[in-house]
Scaffold this motif. Structure first.
Motif, short mmCIF file in Angstrom:
data_model
loop_
_atom_site.label_atom_id
_atom_site.label_comp_id
_atom_site.label_asym_id
_atom_site.label_seq_id
_atom_site.Cartn_x
_atom_site.Cartn_y
_atom_site.Cartn_z
N UNK A 1 0.84 -1.20 0.00
CA UNK A 1 0.00 0.00 0.00
C UNK A 1 0.87 1.24 0.00
N UNK A 2 0.42 2.27 -0.70
CA UNK A 2 1.14 3.56 -0.72
C UNK A 2 0.20 4.65 -0.17
N UNK A 3 0.12 4.80 1.13
CA UNK A 3 -0.77 5.84 1.68
C UNK A 3 -0.24 7.24 1.41
N UNK A 4 -1.14 8.24 1.56
CA UNK A 4 -0.78 9.64 1.26
C UNK A 4 -0.71 10.51 2.50
N UNK B 1 10.89 1.77 3.51
CA UNK B 1 11.42 3.04 3.01
C UNK B 1 11.83 2.86 1.56
N UNK B 2 13.11 2.45 1.35
CA UNK B 2 13.48 1.98 0.00
C UNK B 2 14.09 0.59 0.06
N UNK B 3 14.03 -0.04 1.23
CA UNK B 3 14.52 -1.42 1.35
C UNK B 3 16.04 -1.53 1.23
N UNK B 4 16.77 -0.51 1.68
CA UNK B 4 18.24 -0.57 1.56
C UNK B 4 18.91 -1.16 2.80
N UNK B 5 18.12 -1.74 3.70
CA UNK B 5 18.69 -2.32 4.92
C UNK B 5 19.62 -3.48 4.60
N UNK B 6 20.43 -3.83 5.60
CA UNK B 6 21.45 -4.86 5.39
C UNK B 6 21.30 -6.05 6.34
N UNK B 7 20.22 -6.07 7.13
CA UNK B 7 20.00 -7.18 8.07
C UNK B 7 18.61 -7.80 7.93
N UNK B 8 17.98 -7.60 6.82
CA UNK B 8 16.62 -8.17 6.63
C UNK B 8 15.55 -7.36 7.35
N UNK B 9 15.87 -6.14 7.80
CA UNK B 9 14.96 -5.35 8.65
C UNK B 9 13.56 -5.16 8.07
N UNK B 10 13.40 -4.84 6.76
CA UNK B 10 12.03 -4.61 6.27
C UNK B 10 11.42 -5.82 5.55
N UNK B 11 12.04 -6.99 5.64
CA UNK B 11 11.47 -8.16 4.94
C UNK B 11 10.18 -8.60 5.66
N UNK C 1 3.64 -1.26 4.03
CA UNK C 1 3.33 0.15 3.77
C UNK C 1 4.58 0.81 3.20
N UNK C 2 4.47 1.24 1.96
CA UNK C 2 5.58 1.93 1.28
C UNK C 2 5.30 3.43 1.36
N UNK C 3 6.31 4.23 1.78
CA UNK C 3 6.09 5.65 2.04
C UNK C 3 6.41 6.56 0.86
N UNK C 4 6.48 5.97 -0.32
CA UNK C 4 6.86 6.75 -1.50
C UNK C 4 5.91 7.91 -1.79
N UNK C 5 4.65 7.77 -1.41
CA UNK C 5 3.69 8.86 -1.65
C UNK C 5 3.67 9.87 -0.51
N UNK D 1 7.78 14.48 5.87
CA UNK D 1 7.06 13.21 5.91
C UNK D 1 8.09 12.07 5.85
N UNK D 2 7.64 10.89 6.28
CA UNK D 2 8.58 9.77 6.48
C UNK D 2 9.24 9.28 5.19
N UNK D 3 8.60 9.51 4.05
CA UNK D 3 9.14 8.97 2.80
C UNK D 3 10.19 9.86 2.14
N UNK D 4 10.50 11.01 2.75
CA UNK D 4 11.50 11.91 2.15
C UNK D 4 12.85 11.21 2.12
#
Ligand SMILES: Cc1cc2nc3c(=O)[nH]c(=O)nc-3n(C[C@H](O)[C@H](O)[C@H](O)COP(=O)(O)OP(=O)(O)OC[C@H]3O[C@@H](n4cnc5c(N)ncnc54)[C@H](O)[C@@H]3O)c2cc1C
Length: 455
Positions: free
Chosen positions: A45-48, A71-81, A89-93, A110-113
């Protein structure tokens, strides 16, 4: 498992085109940058707005659906899997810079910045947000992992730059934490409960960040040493002599040689320290440079490249950027296990010496934010080869154990995610039970980013 009705109800919250169950979207949100096994969510989901996030959280709570922030899934320990599937919830919007307040050195976002984009905007006002994790991370992801980076030695980690948060709790309640004052003794420090919780306690939708002024002038120096101990001893001496580097990075000879190979450079393939200092006058920076060079010479340095001014700084630092990408590119077909320990500065040399012995027979690259006592070891290998990977895991285990024996930490900046869960009992002892009680209190159903932090 999410039902057809659930999908309809979630789509009604965010809008038809802001919910997806498409294969490529689910794949994209199933893995981060680590070797940990991907797991598909049921829906992305991409909430606004905070209001939409709150409604998603309320719905998920009623239906007992797991929710993982992205966020953008750049973690290195599986954090957002999303190991229990459910909603991502993807914060791109939610990428708006809500207010820049230069007079208070603050910005509301906002969190997606994405912090790199934020810093481009802030630079027009002579300001910046210092934590710099390298990747194109979001503010929400940086808060989630309490990220830090090359400038932490001078300016601190993400946690040192968060003044206010808007947080959606499991069940959908929205709370505002913190204030705009530069200091406060008012009550429990809830900001720092949510910073670094990896999205397991609440969903951050907005933050007020503390900013600093852009430096007026720069000095950078790259120094090569015959042995790694010469370099690590220099780290301790520079720091304990009262200097305040803006960045101080260690790279072992393997890192230099992979950079040479990947970028067609011709650096001496020996342990290297890269430092940056900020100041006002060229005269002051030159005097500082002379002192630093003297310390390096006393520690046996064999080559120095240095310069003053932004262009010189950029020239000298160019080689350090995208190190991770160069290492990966040079080993197609292999995956990285990334060690991320930090120890007190007085143990830095001993820790690095131990690591070099421990990884002797492995394809390992040792580098890190030396001024923070932070060391990364990237070990490239094939997780599918059980025998080889067991050896990689064994090295990781022994390095972390040593860091803990030195009263350090199993993760300096990448977070616990999946990979570091087994070390928390050793690191935190009885206080781990309190962490688990806090998790149960705030998220009794265990719906927020399940399977992370705790075994
Ligand atoms: C090449 C490379 C270099 C890196 N260098 C560094 C470095 O120097 N220092 C460093 O600290 N890290 C580094 N990292 C790791 C990573 O970039 C950081 O941890 C970053 O902060 C993650 O941000 P993200 O937006 O990708 O978050 P994600 O990976 O998407 O998420 C991170 C965590 O935060 C949670 N989360 C995301 N958004 C929210 C939200 N709005 N509310 C609540 N929880 C949320 C997620 O569930 C997850 O647990 C590096 C990664 C790469 C690939």
């Amino acid at each position: 498992m999410i039902t057809h009705d659930d999908l309809g109800n979630l789509r009604a919250i965010v809008g038809e085109q802001y919910a997806s169950t498409g294969e490529s979207v689910l794949n994209l949100h199933s893995h981060d940058e680590s070797y940990h096994t991907p797991v598909l969510p049921d829906v992305v989901l991409w909430p606004h707005s905070t209001g939409e996030v709150s409604r998603i959280a309320r719905y998920a709570f009623e239906r007992k659906i797991p929710v993982t922030c992205w966020g953008v899934g750049s973690s290195l320990e599986g954090n957002p899997i999303p190991v229990s599937h459910g909603i991502v919830i993807d914060f791109q919007e939610m990428q708006r810079i809500l207010a820049v307040r230069p007079e208070d050195f603050q910005v509301d976002v906002e969190a997606g910045v994405v912090y790199k984009e934020l810093n481009k905007t802030l630079s027009r006002q002579g300001l910046f947000f210092p934590p710099d994790p390298g990747a194109a991370a979001t503010i929400g992801g940086m808060i989630g992992n309490n990220a830090s980076g090359i400038r932490t030695v001078k300016y601190g980690a993400t946690k040192d730059h968060i003044m206010r948060l808007v947080v959606v709790l499991p069940g959908g309640d929205v709370i505002k934490i913190g204030n705009r004052a530069r200091k406060s003794s008012s009550g429990y420090d809830l900001i720092h409960l949510f910073v670094g919780c990896e999205g397991t306690l609440g969903i951050i939708t907005e933050a007020t960040l503390r900013l600093v002024g852009l430096p007026a002038n720069f000095m950078a120096i790259r120094v090569t040493f015959p042995e790694i101990k010469n370099a690590t001893d220099t780290v301790f001496q520079v720091m304990s002599s009262g200097f305040s580097p803006a960045a101080m990075e260690l790279m072992d000879s393997n890192v230099i040689s992979v950079l040479n190979c990947d970028r067609n450079l011709a650096m001496q393939e020996q342990p290297t320290l890269l430092m940056e200092f900020n100041g006002f006058s060229e005269e002051g920076l030159r005097a500082e440079m002379d002192y630093i060079e003297e310390i390096c010479t006393e520690n046996g340095s064999i080559f120095t490249d240095k310069g003053i001014g932004q262009m010189e700084r950029d020239r000298l630092w160019e080689m350090r950027h995208l190190t991770f990408e160069s290492i990966k590119r040079q080993h197609p077909g292999l995956l990285p296990l990334i060690v991320d320990i930090a120890v007190p500065l007085s143990r830095y040399s001993d820790m690095v010496t131990f690591i070099k012995q421990e990884v002797g027979d492995l394809l390992a690259y040792v580098f890190g934010h030396a001024g923070d006592g932070n060391i990364h070891v990237i070990i490239m290998d094939a997780p599918a080869d059980n025998r080889r990977w067991a050896r990689v895991e064994e090295a990781n285990q022994r390095i972390v154990e040593k860091a803990l024996a030195f009263e350090g930490t199993c993760t300096g900046e990448h977070g616990v995610g999946i990979g570091k869960r087994r070390f928390l009992a050793d690191e935190h002892g009885e206080s781990l039970a309190l962490m688990k009680r806090i998790k149960t209190l705030i998220d009794p159903e265990g719906l927020l980013n399940p399977g992370k932090l705790f075994l």
